[in-house]
Design an enzyme around this catalytic site. Structure first.
Site, PDB file in Angstrom:
ATOM      1  N   LYS A 201      10.798   0.659  11.464  1.00 52.10           N
ATOM      2  CA  LYS A 201      10.168   1.364  10.340  1.00 52.10           C
ATOM      3  C   LYS A 201       9.375   0.393   9.463  1.00 52.10           C
ATOM      4  O   LYS A 201       8.230   0.645   9.090  1.00 52.10           O
ATOM      5  CB  LYS A 201      11.264   2.056   9.505  1.00 52.10           C
ATOM      6  N   CYS A 255       5.167   3.844   0.297  1.00 53.99           N
ATOM      7  CA  CYS A 255       5.663   3.385   1.608  1.00 53.99           C
ATOM      8  C   CYS A 255       4.995   2.076   1.992  1.00 53.99           C
ATOM      9  O   CYS A 255       5.642   1.035   2.052  1.00 53.99           O
ATOM     10  CB  CYS A 255       5.357   4.442   2.666  1.00 53.99           C
TER      11      CYS A 255
HETATM   12  N1  SAJ Z   1      -5.786   3.038   3.335  1.00 55.06           N
HETATM   13  C1  SAJ Z   1      -6.910   2.208   3.321  1.00 55.06           C
HETATM   14  N2  SAJ Z   1      -7.668   2.102   4.437  1.00 55.06           N
HETATM   15  C2  SAJ Z   1      -7.362   2.791   5.581  1.00 55.06           C
HETATM   16  C3  SAJ Z   1      -6.213   3.627   5.615  1.00 55.06           C
HETATM   17  C4  SAJ Z   1      -5.447   3.735   4.469  1.00 55.06           C
HETATM   18  O1  SAJ Z   1      -7.219   1.565   2.304  1.00 55.06           O
HETATM   19  O2  SAJ Z   1      -8.128   2.650   6.561  1.00 55.06           O
HETATM   20  C5  SAJ Z   1      -4.944   3.151   2.127  1.00 55.06           C
HETATM   21  C6  SAJ Z   1      -4.901   4.563   1.550  1.00 55.06           C
HETATM   22  O3  SAJ Z   1      -6.010   4.829   0.730  1.00 55.06           O
HETATM   23  C7  SAJ Z   1      -3.604   4.507   0.775  1.00 55.06           C
HETATM   24  C8  SAJ Z   1      -2.729   3.582   1.622  1.00 55.06           C
HETATM   25  O4  SAJ Z   1      -3.614   2.890   2.472  1.00 55.06           O
HETATM   26  O5  SAJ Z   1      -3.786   3.924  -0.515  1.00 55.06           O
HETATM   27  C9  SAJ Z   1      -1.641   4.258   2.432  1.00 55.06           C
HETATM   28  O6  SAJ Z   1      -2.132   5.435   3.047  1.00 55.06           O
HETATM   29  P1  SAJ Z   1      -1.806   5.844   4.565  1.00 55.06           P
HETATM   30  O7  SAJ Z   1      -2.525   7.105   4.863  1.00 55.06           O
HETATM   31  O8  SAJ Z   1      -2.106   4.702   5.456  1.00 55.06           O
HETATM   32  O9  SAJ Z   1      -0.217   6.017   4.635  1.00 55.06           O
HETATM   33  P2  SAJ Z   1       0.922   6.784   3.750  1.00 55.06           P
HETATM   34  O10 SAJ Z   1       1.462   5.802   2.774  1.00 55.06           O
HETATM   35  O11 SAJ Z   1       0.501   8.106   3.251  1.00 55.06           O
HETATM   36  O12 SAJ Z   1       2.006   7.070   4.918  1.00 55.06           O
HETATM   37  C10 SAJ Z   1       2.518   5.979   5.670  1.00 55.06           C
HETATM   38  C11 SAJ Z   1       2.405   6.308   7.187  1.00 55.06           C
HETATM   39  N3  SAJ Z   1       2.663   5.102   7.961  1.00 55.06           N
HETATM   40  C12 SAJ Z   1       1.815   4.649   8.914  1.00 55.06           C
HETATM   41  O13 SAJ Z   1       0.755   5.191   9.162  1.00 55.06           O
HETATM   42  C13 SAJ Z   1       2.245   3.440   9.681  1.00 55.06           C
HETATM   43  C14 SAJ Z   1       3.384   7.427   7.554  1.00 55.06           C
HETATM   44  O14 SAJ Z   1       3.370   7.670   8.949  1.00 55.06           O
HETATM   45  C15 SAJ Z   1       4.804   7.054   7.114  1.00 55.06           C
HETATM   46  O15 SAJ Z   1       5.739   8.084   7.425  1.00 55.06           O
HETATM   47  C16 SAJ Z   1       4.787   6.854   5.602  1.00 55.06           C
HETATM   48  O16 SAJ Z   1       3.885   5.758   5.317  1.00 55.06           O
HETATM   49  C17 SAJ Z   1       6.204   6.556   5.148  1.00 55.06           C
HETATM   50  O17 SAJ Z   1       6.880   7.488   4.635  1.00 55.06           O
HETATM   51  O18 SAJ Z   1       6.680   5.425   5.363  1.00 55.06           O
END
Ligand code: SAJ
Length: 401
Positions: A201, A255
């Site tokens: 995780k 997360c």
């Molecule tokens: N972000 C960027 N650039 C990108 C992608 C995302 O700057 O190309 C930023 C987003 O704007 C945001 C942050 O990253 O601020 C996180 O967003 P996210 O969509 O990547 O993820 P979360 O936090 O909504 O959900 C994550 C997911 N983990 C992964 O993709 C490895 C989800 O599957 C998990 O279940 C969740 O964390 C969790 O509960 O741990």
């Protein structure tokens, strides 16, 4: 099969509802009486598409009930927050408290599973705690770790379709936990041990943090080099083995901006890239704030008056109402604290009000402002015209090219 879910938050509630929809008798436990009352009344206390109808169904047919205290069951699931303390050390006190609350109910043949994101070794630690309080249960109950992986906004689908990693403290525990998850998971179930499942995780979210940090680092380099970073990434991604993520104004949510610290605090000597990624993604928000402050000062020098500035988006990622750990909020705070005298308008189309900021409708802020700062790539912002007469700071790729 009766299951007791400890914690009715963003993950616990949807998982409890999904289990109830698949025939399990569920008791959902939360320390917050308002959450319990609302859940029993069939009302959602979180926002998640499609979940409201499902909650009404399972409360109406009696498959799910909520309570502030646990009840005897066949399986117990710990789904409570694991935040970090001031020094980025993980705080597992909620996991411990929830475990202590279910210990008196455990009996021969029961299953105990931690789903909360946890530092490596937590499941073994909780096993020790359980057996220190109930030594007669040694070898008689199953103890496992099974992390959730769902993406907010698509939780109902992903709870069922995502693969899951399940690690017991012994093989019998792993098998027993897999039998439970088979009831509602159609994705593959992967057996391992508890420590590997815990690390898995943390690895998933740290991997994403590192990849985003790479994109954010490129954005800093491109800014100095006079290169459009969005174009650069689009072109580099034409290579068959390159897949760079998108830069933004930092990394938010509870997360990806949190979990890597569970590795760096336990393995500081070995986790150099993970720690640096955290640093870069945190720094990106400060860098954005500096850019805005400099643009305000430049405007005043050029125009002999203070500008109106529109800060577009407060949520931590596009098209959601979740403002937790949002880098956009850090940037707005830093700009306001700089006391430049500029009028700062804040827009967040996905929430009605904010405890700290007075919100301005986004179209109005866009019209009034001299400087437009895009912080979150919400879909409605993408319909706005390119404003020729205004200064635009686009940190999230609204106008990518
Ligand atoms: N972000 C960027 N650039 C990108 C992608 C995302 O700057 O190309 C930023 C987003 O704007 C945001 C942050 O990253 O601020 C996180 O967003 P996210 O969509 O990547 O993820 P979360 O936090 O909504 O959900 C994550 C997911 N983990 C992964 O993709 C490895 C989800 O599957 C998990 O279940 C969740 O964390 C969790 O509960 O741990």
């Amino acid at each position: 099969m009766k299951a007791c879910f400890m914690g009715l938050g963003y993950i616990g509630l949807p998982t409890a509802i999904t289990a109830a929809m698949h025939g399990v008798d569920v008791i959902g436990v939360d320390i917050n009486p308002t959450v319990v009352e609302k859940t029993n009344a069939g009302q959602l206390h979180i926002i998640e598409p499609g979940l409201g109808e499902r909650l009404r169904e399972v409360t109406a047919n009696g498959k799910l009930r909520a309570s502030v205290v646990p009840e005897p069951a066949d399986a117990y699931f710990i789904v409570v927050p694991t935040p970090f303390k001031g020094n980025h050390q993980p705080d597992i006190s909620y996991v411990q408290a929830a475990t202590e609350a279910v210990v008196p109910f455990l009996k021969d043949g029961d299953l105990y599973v931690i789903e909360s994101t946890s530092p490596v070794g937590t499941t073994e630690l909780m096993a020790e705690l359980i057996f220190s309080l109930r030594p007669e249960l040694k070898g008689k109950i199953s103890i496992a770790y099974c992390p959730e992986r769902v993406l907010p906004g698509n939780v109902l689908y992903e709870l069922v379709h995502n693969d899951r990693v399940i690690g017991g403290v012994d093989d019998a525990s792993t098998a027993k936990a897999m039998d439970f998850y088979k009831r509602f998971v159609s994705g593959e179930l992967h057996a391992t041990n508890a420590r590997t499942a815990e690390m898995c995780k943390l690895t998933e979210n740290s991997s994403r943090d590192v990849q985003i940090a790479f994109a954010n680092e490129l954005s800093l380099i491109c800014d100095r080099a006079g290169i459009n970073v969005w174009d650069l990434i689009r072109l580099a991604n034409k290579h068959p083995r390159v897949n760079i993520l998108q830069p933004g104004c930092g990394v938010g949510g509870h997360c990806i901006a949190v979990d890597p610290y569970f590795i760096t605090s336990a393995f500081p000597e070995e986790s150099k890239i993970i720690a640096t990624a955290r640093h870069i993604n945190n720094y990106k928000a400060e860098w954005c704030a500096e850019k805005v402050i400099n643009a305000i000062l430049r405007f005043e020098l050029d125009n002999n008056r203070k500008p109106v500035v529109a800060m577009m988006g407060v949520a931590f990622k596009p098209d959601i109402d979740d403002l937790r750990e949002s880098p956009a909020k850090t940037i707005i705070d830093n700009v306001m604290e700089a006391r430049t005298g500029a009028e700062i308008l804040v827009s967040e189309p996905n929430v009605k009000s904010h405890p700290q900021f007075k919100l301005t409708p986004y179209a109005e802020a866009f019209d009034k402002a001299d400087i437009i700062v895009f912080l979150t790539a919400h879909t409605p912002f993408k319909q706005l015209p390119w404003p020729d007469q205004k200064k635009v700071l686009d940190f999230c790729g609204i106008f990518k090219h």
